[in-house]
Structure formats: C-alpha cells, structure tokens
Design an enzyme around this catalytic site. Sequence first.
Site, PDB file in Angstrom:
ATOM      1  N   GLU A 103     -48.693  32.812 -26.340  1.00  0.00           N
ATOM      2  CA  GLU A 103     -47.913  32.102 -27.354  1.00  0.00           C
ATOM      3  C   GLU A 103     -47.470  30.749 -26.815  1.00  0.00           C
ATOM      4  O   GLU A 103     -47.579  29.723 -27.504  1.00  0.00           O
ATOM      5  CB  GLU A 103     -46.679  32.932 -27.746  1.00  0.00           C
ATOM      6  CG  GLU A 103     -45.809  32.238 -28.783  1.00  0.00           C
ATOM      7  CD  GLU A 103     -44.457  32.907 -29.002  1.00  0.00           C
ATOM      8  OE1 GLU A 103     -43.580  32.274 -29.612  1.00  0.00           O
ATOM      9  OE2 GLU A 103     -44.268  34.055 -28.564  1.00  0.00           O
TER      10      GLU A 103
ATOM     11  N   GLU B  90     -36.629  39.075 -25.624  1.00  0.00           N
ATOM     12  CA  GLU B  90     -36.583  39.192 -27.088  1.00  0.00           C
ATOM     13  C   GLU B  90     -37.761  40.042 -27.597  1.00  0.00           C
ATOM     14  O   GLU B  90     -37.617  40.882 -28.477  1.00  0.00           O
ATOM     15  CB  GLU B  90     -36.602  37.797 -27.716  1.00  0.00           C
ATOM     16  CG  GLU B  90     -36.754  37.776 -29.224  1.00  0.00           C
ATOM     17  CD  GLU B  90     -37.821  36.797 -29.691  1.00  0.00           C
ATOM     18  OE1 GLU B  90     -38.760  37.224 -30.384  1.00  0.00           O
ATOM     19  OE2 GLU B  90     -37.719  35.595 -29.354  1.00  0.00           O
ATOM     20  N   HIS B  91     -38.935  39.805 -27.028  1.00  0.00           N
ATOM     21  CA  HIS B  91     -40.120  40.593 -27.418  1.00  0.00           C
ATOM     22  C   HIS B  91     -39.998  42.046 -26.941  1.00  0.00           C
ATOM     23  O   HIS B  91     -40.342  42.973 -27.668  1.00  0.00           O
ATOM     24  CB  HIS B  91     -41.381  39.985 -26.791  1.00  0.00           C
ATOM     25  CG  HIS B  91     -41.933  38.811 -27.531  1.00  0.00           C
ATOM     26  ND1 HIS B  91     -43.181  38.797 -28.085  1.00  0.00           N
ATOM     27  CD2 HIS B  91     -41.386  37.601 -27.822  1.00  0.00           C
ATOM     28  CE1 HIS B  91     -43.400  37.634 -28.669  1.00  0.00           C
ATOM     29  NE2 HIS B  91     -42.327  36.881 -28.510  1.00  0.00           N
TER      30      HIS B  91
ATOM     31  N   HIS C 115     -36.976  34.825 -23.809  1.00  0.00           N
ATOM     32  CA  HIS C 115     -38.032  34.959 -24.817  1.00  0.00           C
ATOM     33  C   HIS C 115     -38.808  36.263 -24.621  1.00  0.00           C
ATOM     34  O   HIS C 115     -39.059  37.007 -25.575  1.00  0.00           O
ATOM     35  CB  HIS C 115     -38.963  33.743 -24.703  1.00  0.00           C
ATOM     36  CG  HIS C 115     -40.009  33.672 -25.770  1.00  0.00           C
ATOM     37  ND1 HIS C 115     -41.097  32.834 -25.669  1.00  0.00           N
ATOM     38  CD2 HIS C 115     -40.152  34.327 -26.940  1.00  0.00           C
ATOM     39  CE1 HIS C 115     -41.853  32.980 -26.743  1.00  0.00           C
ATOM     40  NE2 HIS C 115     -41.302  33.879 -27.530  1.00  0.00           N
TER      41      HIS C 115
END
Length: 1026
Positions: A203, A105-106, A102
């Site tokens: 998040e 991905e960012h 994750h």
Amino acid sequence: MFRHTKAVLEKLRNVRLQGQKLSWRQRSTAVEEKTLHYIAGQQIHGFTVKEVVAVPDLFLTAVKLTHDKTGAQYLHAARDDANNLFSIQFRTTPMDNTGVPHILEHTVLCGSKKYPCRDPFFKMLNRSLSTFMNAFTASDYTMYPFSTQNGKDFQNLLSVYLDAVFFPCLREQDFWQEGWRLENENPTDTSSPLVFKGVVFNEMKGAFSDNERVYAQHLQNKLYPDHTYSVVSGGEPLAIPDLTWQQLKQFHATHYHPSNARFFTYGDLPLEQHLKQIEEEALSKFERINPNTQVPSQPRWTSPREDHVTCSPDLMAPDPSRQNTLCVSYMLGDITNTFEAFMLSMLSSLMTSGPNAPFYKALIEPKIGTDFSSVVGYDGSTKEASFSIGLQGMAEEDTEKVKHIIHQTIGDIIEKGFEEERIEALLHKLEIQMKHQSTNFGLSLASYIASSWNHDGDPVELLQINNSVAKFRQALKENPRFLQEKVQHYFKENTHRLTLSMTPDDSYLEKQAKAEEKKLQEKINALSDIDKKEIYEKGLQLLEAQNKTQDASCLPALKVSDIAPTIPVTPVHMSDVGCVPVQFCEQPTNGLVYFRAMCSLNTLPEELKLYVPLFCSVVTKMGCGSLDYRQQAQQMELRTGGMSVSPQVISDCTDLDMFEQGVLLFSSCLDRNLPHMFELWRDIFTSPHFDNEERLRVLVMMSAQELANGISYSGHMYAMTRSARHLTPAGEHHETFDGMEQVRFMKRIAEMSDLTQVTRMLPRIKKHILNPDNMRCAINATPQQVSKSATYLESFMKDVAANRKHFKAVRPNIIKRPLDVLSDSGPSRKLVHEPNFHPCYMKTFFQLPFPVNFVSESVRTVPYSHEHYASLCVLARMMTAKFLHGVIREKGGAYGGGARMGGGGLFSFYSYRDPNSVQTLSAFQKGVEWAMSGQFSQQDIDEAKLSVFSSVDSPVAPSSKGMSVFLSGLTDEMKQHHRERLFAVTHKNLLDVAERYLSAGHKTCGVSILGPENDAIKKDPSWVVK
C-alpha cells in the site's frame, strides 16, 4: 487505510448536513429535546455528564462526558438522523518511519479475544447493513468509524469494534500478512528467491508512487522536524521492514487504552444504550493510566529554511521540462484555539480560492506553473496548523521568480486587504454548506472535530460555527484592517517558514528499486540456513491459514429477514415549463433549491465528442453576459452553492446496446437567490465567453494536471473503464469521457502552443448542448419553494428560447422512452440504440511510473431489468468476500481487489495497488472456477445479500431523491422488482449465472492493466501496449 489528513480534514468544507427525518420546518426534534434533559454532573453507566449544549444551526444537541474510572472522553451528537455513527480515536504518536500505527490499525482488525476468527472486520462487511465501515491512520491519531441505519446492527458492530481495538489477538501471522514479511516469491518453492511481502508494505509503495503525496509528506516532515510529525505515520516503504512484532504489541499497549481514547456517537439512537454497552464490554476492564502521548509544540525557528527533494518524472504531464514543484509553508498557531483556526481557514480561502484570490491572480494566471502545489492553503491536521502556497508544473529556472511573487503578494494583501463582497461570498458559501443535507453528516462531523479534539481542544466549541462567524464579523467591524494585521503577523513576520522544492529525477524509480534490493539483501545476508528454512515453513503456515475455511460463527450477524421487504416510495411529478419537461420532487431541503438539467448529445458531431469534458469544465469559468470570469466566479459564490456541468453516459435498464449521452447541469441556491441563479444560467446559455485564450489555457493546464495526478489514486477505475471499452456502446463513450483516452487527449491539448482550434470548437459544442430542444429539468425543493422555482424556471426558458434549434441526430437509431411512466404520449428520453454492435476482446497495457499495478477484467453480462442481474450482483459480492479478497489481498499482497456488478451490465474484476499483474488475471479466473464449483453455503449467500442490500439501501440525500428516475428512467417499481429478485437468489441461480456469463467458453470480456514496465506483456503479441 492511511490518510494524509490534509485532504480529509478540510475543516469547515467537510461539514455537510444530513438528516433523512428532518422536519419541513426548522425546529428542534424529539431526539434533541430528550437529550437536553441531561444535566452537568449527572452520572450514567460509569460516565459523568460535563456539558449539554444545543447547536440549533446544525440541528443537534451535544453532550460531553468523561468516563469516571479511566478518564476516557466522550461526545454524543443527538440528531434526528437514522444513519447513526460510532467512532473511537486514539492519539498515536510514532517516533520512527516503520508505520507502526498504520500496521497496528490493520492488525487489530484481524481478530480479537471475543471474535478470534481471522479478519472479523472484512467478514462484518458482509454480516451487516453498515453504510460505512473503515479505519484511518492520520499523522497523530488512529480512528475507527462505522455507521448504520439499523439499531441491532449498531450494537453488533460496536461490539466487534470495541473488542478489536481493546482486546485484539495481534497474532504474528497477522502481522506478517498485513505489515511485512520475508517470504519465498512462490511460498511453496523453497528455491524461489526471498522477497518482501505485506499489505501495508505494498500500500505504501503505491502511495509513494504519487508525486503529490510524496511532496506533501516531505513538507510536513520538514516543517515539524522535532517530534512525531517528522516521521511517516503510514510507514516509509524501506523502513517498514525494520518493525518487529514485539514493537507492534508494545505500541498497542501504550496507545490503545481508554485513558488515551476519544469516543464519538451521532444520530437518533439513545445515548444510554451506547454508554452501557461501552462500559460493560470494554471500559469496566481498565484502570486509569497516564498515556503520555501529548505532542509538544514545535520549537519555532528564528530564521526561515529551504530544502529540496526529488520524485519520479510524470509521463502524463503536459510538458516534460516543467515538472518542478515549489512551495512556501508557514507554521501557524495551535489548532485548539477555535476562533483563530476558523479565522485562518477563512483567510486562507480569501487568499487562494478562485480567480479573484490574490495568489490565484499572481501565481496561476501568469501560467508559470500548471496549478497550485499539491499542498495549498490552510491545514489544521497537525497540533499547530500550517499554510502553504506554491506551484507545481513549473520550470526550474522560475524558482526565484515564484519565491519573489509569493513574498510580493503577501505585501500586496497587507496593503490592500480584501473586497467586502468577497468576504460576504465566503460567508454565504459557509451558510449553504451548513444548510445542505448530505448522507454522511456523522462521519463528516467525526473528521471535522478529530484533530482539535485529539489535542484537547473543545469539540463542542467547534460545532458552534455560527459563534465563530459572529465573532469574525464583529472583529472586521471593530477593525477594518483585522485580516491584514493577521497576514502581517502570520506570514510577513513569520520566521518559521519552509521553502521546499521538488524536481523529477529520471533515475528515481531505479534508485528506489536499488535501495529496496539493498535492504532485501541486508536482511537475507543476516539469515542462517536455519532462518531461511524457518521462513519457508512460516510461509507455508501462513498459506495454510489463508487457505483454511474460516469459522465466523462467533461473529454477530443480521439476518436477511431483518431487511425491509419494500422500498420507501419517492413521489415525483412531471410538468411542462416553457415546452421543456420538468420533474418536481418535494423534499425537506432546508431552504435550498436544487436545479438540474440534462442536455442530450445526440446531435453532436462525432469529431467533437472528445472535447465534451473540456467544454463542461470551462463553460462556467470563462465569463458570461456582461460578467468577465472573475465577476462570474464572484456572483456564483455570492448567489449559489456552486454551478457545474458534467458529461453523462447512462446505460439503458433493459438493453445493453442502448444508452443515453448528455451533459448534466447542476446548481443549488437559497430560495432568496433563485432569480440570480437562473440569470447566471441564462447568460451561460445565451452569451458564454469562449474567446479568452489566456483564460482557457490556464483552465486547460489545471485540468490536464489534475487528470495526470489522479491516475495513481484511481488507477483501478481507469483500468475498469478501459477493460469495458469494447464490450458495450456505452463503454466506448465512458472511455472517451472518463478514461485514459481523455487523460491523453488533455495532455495533447495542454501541449498545444496555439489553442485557436479549441476556442473554435467550444461555440460549436454549445449550440448542440445548451439547447432547450434537447433538454429536461429537475427541481428538488420544499413544497413552498416548488411553485416559486417553477416561475423562475419558466422565465429562464423564455430567455433562452432563441437557443432552441432543431438539429438532426448523428446516429440513425434513436429510441424514445417516456419520462412519465404513467403517460406514453408525453415527453421522452432519447436513447441511442446500436443493434448491430459487436463486442470484441482486447487486452490493453498502459506502462506508467508506478511500482504497483492496477488490474481489471470486465465481462459483458445483462442489463438491470434482466432476471439474472440480481444473481450477478450477489455473486460479485460473494466472490469478493469468500475468494478474491483472500487470494488478491491476503496472499497476493495487493491493497484491495474484488468483483462488482455495474448498472451498465458489466461484471468487473479489479485489483488496487497490486504487486502482481498477469498473475492477478489468473486469480480472477480461479474465482470463477470457485463459484462454478458451488463450494459455498447458504450462510455465504445470505452474507452476500446483506452486503448488496447495504449498498441498495444506502441513504439518499433530499437533494438527490428522485434522481434515478430522472437520469436513468429507473422507477420505484423497477427498484422494488430488483429487490424481490435479490431476496429470491438461490444457490442454483449463482451456479447458473457463473457458468452462463463468466466461464471461459462463454464470456465476452476485455482486460486492462496499468503498471510498471512488464517484459512478459511486451513480448506477448496478444497485448496492445500503450
């Protein structure tokens, strides 16, 4: 963005057909025919064609290829659709909870070799006309999709995406910003305490404040405990700070390689062009490797297991003593078996969907819980699928009872099977889904095939849905007990099943906060004074980098001159059917007819307004005419594509103190079912059943639970609705129908021991709403179907003529606006005008059990037709991209934030999953000061215009064409006028509107925050605390 894939890949339900250019008749198009000329074995730009298959049901031709040098897999779906899509996905299989896929991905989207500027991904949002741009981290893959209707734009975005995933910079600073970092609370004050910061860190804190999400995550981790599914791919907040920058880079090196990649392209652009660019810009630079990312099968248990987890109490839940969840989850077969996966998906729907389903009857109707558990039915997002069934909103003492009911119901299904009519209704639903044309078919297709293809399933086989339907029918014909035997095998005899219970813990949030504090102290205690000094200096360096004006000139961009100067015209014609005005719009709807009716609320007494959303949600679900609610549900599934009723508040295009209030009826059907669809509406109009209090209670509990569950996901929308409440007359109604006021109202209704009061209200509302006197209709269909539709609509109007009653409007000032722009004397929309409305400033705080905030400030500005409206639209996009994104997300650590200009004349600032509260309000004000300083360039303005136009020109499905004029009175001429004003916006215009409407001395605004306990706000008497 992290996605728990259950919701994303609801297999067949996500397949919606698009195709703006589909011909009126069902025939293959030039795009598909050209693609059929490829042959297996043909070599194109380093790829070899493996298979070419026409899929007539979906109007596409599929081409499967493999890259010769690296082994990269490729699927192209050629279809006569201008909204072209690209997607690349990598199999990503983490083995810990640090959220490495994750955070990666960012971070890959923060700059690359060819495009080394900071954050090219967000910058491209404003340099392109994309209809979609994002990235998703699932449990076992990471996907990067985009779509656009512009060929040049497609090449630009493809270049940026390819470079991002294969050649990212992966700078340490970007890792700190996007993943996690230790930093002084105030980065410029060395004496301020050290805290955890980071976009993904916040998040996931927000994600884990959602009890449904917490439960779903635990269920997956515990059902598949032996490999990658046992960890949180998005990152468990307390494990994220264990990830190092080196581990991030290593994960990229092993997973983001062409040999571990699957490429998907879709639309009407030529395949060769895509292959050439992908080969030249990326794949030619790699050699084949063995990525070794396969997910092994989960070893099957020899006996069932049970487990228990806790969560935070839900303050909005209807009954504090009934907040438990219990679910039984079964591991099924491998998802790469296409037919078996199809069959299990259908079987799941038969078992759980709608009031005729056995589990609905057994679990929902006895009112043991408020709704099914957050994970319910078939889930094909893991290598081996699962089926889950259970309840939320139940009492702890009912645990054994629910387990027994689940066991008993499976036995009953094996004994009795399913009615043939229910199976036909389900297959009819599938037929409608395949015919319906949506605007994002490429994206739905990419999501639909992603999981199976990720584990080397055949994506082409997945697209051939009708083959599975034929096989399904044949299996039932050959063996009437086919489905019962599958239930026996997969459920009754399945020892790999998990029973997971979840109970609220009053000290859950406190324990989480303590655990985070303990983790923080462990990190701090391991630091030397030199380390702390280095952290402070790195914090300053990051702040400096964030403050630095970025040179984005290396990025490709469209020009404003690339945008079409005019909009395509959508012809509609008005008619009169049974004394009711009807708008007809001829469209290539693929054999479907779409019906809408707008019913005014002008005569409804004020005390009934809060009940309108409840009325809308139950009126099609309680039975009508000779049908009880089960028979009604069956007929709706068998004869229509669904029937719905929803409240509407539509601001006027020319006056902020004018609005239309109503409810919108919507349904669709295959043309052969037109008489049946209108018969169902007739019975709802003439004889709806409102007297079944037991059925009403079930629907009320489900509705209240759904609203309560939605706050943590849509908190920014609730905050914006609340902040706008006192700024326009329409704002008040939006809060009543869609805001926190409605959530709290439904909680009160669900808590009532006697619903007699409600059952008395519903017929009163019906008299005012389902009244042909206050109604206008719209039909979207092919030319052949329009006259047929008009005939059945006329018959319907005759049948409901007795409902026509003239009531006096509740509000005194009703303004009529002609429906037909060419005729002032014809039928009209009746709008409420409140010329004496006085907006007022109010600050509202809702304390909720979340560790993050949702912050909004809304400002009253001008309506759509005003000359300054276009400038405010451009200003909102520019402030978001050039200032607010950097302050709220990059520096502040919120997952999202920005400004938007709404059609109702409200300029709204917002933040999403934000660690800050009142500080973000200061950021909004600083954004205004930045705009008023004029420190932006013509390039900034042009980029903002591109961003606005990508929204203005987003595709519209044939089913929705003509709806802006039908609902809002927004004509093509008005849209064209707005378009010309957008093109004409200047630097001076932006300065003027910022000063005139947003500056501290001039603005009329409201403020709202949803978030955790906040002492500063509580002590401030200017806040209203809820």
